[in-house]
Write a protein that holds these residues in place. Structure first.
Motif, PDB file in Angstrom:
ATOM      1  N   GLU A 205       0.859  -1.200  -0.015  1.00 16.64           N
ATOM      2  CA  GLU A 205       0.058   0.024  -0.066  1.00 16.64           C
ATOM      3  C   GLU A 205       0.945   1.261   0.079  1.00 16.64           C
ATOM      4  O   GLU A 205       0.584   2.188  -0.836  1.00 16.64           O
ATOM      5  N   ALA A 206       2.021   1.200   0.776  1.00 20.02           N
ATOM      6  CA  ALA A 206       2.740   2.350   0.704  1.00 20.02           C
ATOM      7  C   ALA A 206       3.636   2.512  -0.420  1.00 20.02           C
ATOM      8  O   ALA A 206       3.609   3.632  -0.960  1.00 20.02           O
ATOM      9  N   LEU A 207       4.081   1.576  -1.435  1.00 14.71           N
ATOM     10  CA  LEU A 207       4.588   1.591  -2.565  1.00 14.71           C
ATOM     11  C   LEU A 207       3.713   2.460  -3.482  1.00 14.71           C
ATOM     12  O   LEU A 207       3.789   3.223  -4.317  1.00 14.71           O
ATOM     13  N   HIS A 208       2.487   2.012  -3.531  1.00 18.67           N
ATOM     14  CA  HIS A 208       1.307   2.577  -4.591  1.00 18.67           C
ATOM     15  C   HIS A 208       1.009   3.759  -3.940  1.00 18.67           C
ATOM     16  O   HIS A 208       0.821   4.677  -5.048  1.00 18.67           O
ATOM     17  N   ALA A 209       0.743   4.239  -2.685  1.00 16.20           N
ATOM     18  CA  ALA A 209       0.767   5.591  -2.345  1.00 16.20           C
ATOM     19  C   ALA A 209       2.049   6.508  -2.972  1.00 16.20           C
ATOM     20  O   ALA A 209       1.876   7.588  -3.326  1.00 16.20           O
ATOM     21  N   LEU A 210       3.043   5.976  -2.616  1.00 17.43           N
ATOM     22  CA  LEU A 210       4.419   6.503  -3.064  1.00 17.43           C
ATOM     23  C   LEU A 210       4.303   6.862  -4.760  1.00 17.43           C
ATOM     24  O   LEU A 210       4.658   8.062  -5.133  1.00 17.43           O
ATOM     25  N   ALA A 211       4.193   5.958  -5.433  1.00 22.20           N
ATOM     26  CA  ALA A 211       4.131   5.977  -6.810  1.00 22.20           C
ATOM     27  C   ALA A 211       2.937   6.913  -7.373  1.00 22.20           C
ATOM     28  O   ALA A 211       3.327   7.867  -8.144  1.00 22.20           O
ATOM     29  N   ALA A 212       1.823   6.894  -6.644  1.00 22.15           N
ATOM     30  CA  ALA A 212       0.733   8.029  -7.141  1.00 22.15           C
ATOM     31  C   ALA A 212       1.305   9.314  -6.754  1.00 22.15           C
ATOM     32  O   ALA A 212       1.056  10.384  -7.751  1.00 22.15           O
ATOM     33  N   GLU A 213       1.969   9.812  -5.639  1.00 20.74           N
ATOM     34  CA  GLU A 213       2.752  10.844  -5.427  1.00 20.74           C
ATOM     35  C   GLU A 213       3.572  11.351  -6.420  1.00 20.74           C
ATOM     36  O   GLU A 213       3.466  12.677  -6.775  1.00 20.74           O
ATOM     37  N   LEU A 214       4.334  10.226  -6.760  1.00 17.71           N
ATOM     38  CA  LEU A 214       5.642  11.084  -7.696  1.00 17.71           C
ATOM     39  C   LEU A 214       5.326  10.556  -8.936  1.00 17.71           C
ATOM     40  O   LEU A 214       6.007  11.017  -9.919  1.00 17.71           O
ATOM     41  N   GLY A 215       4.024  10.298  -9.447  1.00 21.16           N
ATOM     42  CA  GLY A 215       3.877  10.114 -10.776  1.00 21.16           C
ATOM     43  C   GLY A 215       4.531   8.749 -11.667  1.00 21.16           C
ATOM     44  O   GLY A 215       4.993   8.758 -12.574  1.00 21.16           O
ATOM     45  N   VAL A 216       4.822   7.472 -10.861  1.00 24.51           N
ATOM     46  CA  VAL A 216       5.583   6.426 -11.236  1.00 24.51           C
ATOM     47  C   VAL A 216       4.529   5.216 -11.545  1.00 24.51           C
ATOM     48  O   VAL A 216       3.869   4.768 -10.721  1.00 24.51           O
ATOM     49  N   PRO A 217       4.628   4.732 -12.814  1.00 26.12           N
ATOM     50  CA  PRO A 217       3.940   3.616 -12.871  1.00 26.12           C
ATOM     51  C   PRO A 217       4.150   2.371 -12.355  1.00 26.12           C
ATOM     52  O   PRO A 217       5.317   2.497 -11.714  1.00 26.12           O
ATOM     53  N   VAL A 218       3.145   1.363 -12.208  1.00 30.94           N
ATOM     54  CA  VAL A 218       3.240   0.358 -10.965  1.00 30.94           C
ATOM     55  C   VAL A 218       2.822  -0.932 -11.892  1.00 30.94           C
ATOM     56  O   VAL A 218       1.896  -1.099 -12.474  1.00 30.94           O
TER      57      VAL A 218
END
Length: 277
Positions: A205-218
């Motif tokens: 969940e933290a990885l997805h939140a960070l990705a959304a914040e920084l605009g990184v695809p997952v």
């Protein structure tokens, strides 16, 4: 430090050093079929949605490079899932299969003036702390155009604090981007060993939140694996080996297909709808 000794290449190291030394701070996918090949014309003029607007490209550097001749260098960075634990050979680990799938979908043959190289920099057992220590040597030194970073599985198993995982992942993304390279993250696998660790899902969940914040695809590996079972593509036993943690050849093969499709979506070359059914 003099101006003469400072270089742009030192910036990632400074970012990571600050993260390693500083205080802690917390700042439904579907089944994956084979995606259609991307033609040379599509690379030069990516598909457009019905509105006529150009598909957005989150992987800007990759999108630019795929439009011309030359080598595209991709580093697959991570732990045992990247190294290929559970695979019958290095050729059946996901990075090697990803290279092959991208070449096929981009129609890159022996006579092509373009090439895709995927470098495997996975190391079994690595946590975010261990990956931070080798990021410069094993990843940035390769001068990649794209880094596919698989992380978040070993940290809950090893007891790395969630805040530390977030801090180091953020610093790593910043360090990679400082070189001009694109980043794609890959989340945890869906497996019995992780499911038995209390709080393990919080790292995903933290990885997805960070990705959304920084605009990184997952690449949403956990959700993809669940969907493969739901859609009858394979059973859990066919995806994950007897150790309850590492993927099989069949699992890695399906993961590589999903990763290739998501990378092409990120480069704005195919519609998201073509990356799934």
């Amino acid at each position: 430090m003099s101006f003469r000794t400072f270089s742009f290449r030192t910036l990632p190291g400074l970012i990571l050093a600050a993260a390693l030394a500083g205080p802690l701070g917390l700042s439904g996918a579907c089944a994956q079929p084979d995606a259609p090949a991307v033609t040379a014309q599509q690379v030069l003029s990516p598909q457009k949605p019905a509105s006529g607007e150009r598909l957005p490209a989150k992987l800007v550097r990759l999108a630019s490079l795929l439009g011309r001749d030359g080598d595209v260098r991709i580093v697959a960075f991570g732990s045992s899932s990247t190294e290929g634990a559970g695979a019958s050979s290095p050729a059946t680990a996901y990075p090697a299969l990803l290279e092959r799938d991208l070449e096929e979908r981009l129609q890159i043959g022996a006579s092509s003036r373009r090439s895709i190289t995927v470098i495997n920099r996975g190391k079994g057992g690595d946590t975010s702390e261990a990956m931070a220590r080798r990021l410069e040597r094993d990843v940035l030194a390769e001068r990649p155009d794209l880094v596919v970073w698989q992380t978040g599985s070993n940290d809950p198993l090893a007891g790395v604090p969630l805040e530390r995982f977030v801090e180091l992942t953020r610093a790593g993304i910043q360090a990679i981007r400082a070189t001009g390279a694109d980043v794609v993250l890959m989340d945890q696998q869906w497996c019995s060993k992780l499911s038995g660790v209390g709080g393990a899902e919080r790292y995903g969940e933290a990885l997805h939140a960070l990705a959304a914040e920084l605009g990184v695809p997952v690449i949403r590996r956990r959700a993809l694996m669940q969907s493969w079972v739901t859609h009858g593509l394979m059973t859990p036993a066919q995806m994950i080996g007897p150790d309850g943690l590492h993927m099989t050849d069949a699992g890695y093969r399906q993961l590589a297909k999903a990763a290739a499709a998501q990378i092409l979506v990120g480069a704005g070359l195919i519609q998201p709808s073509l990356a799934r059914n």
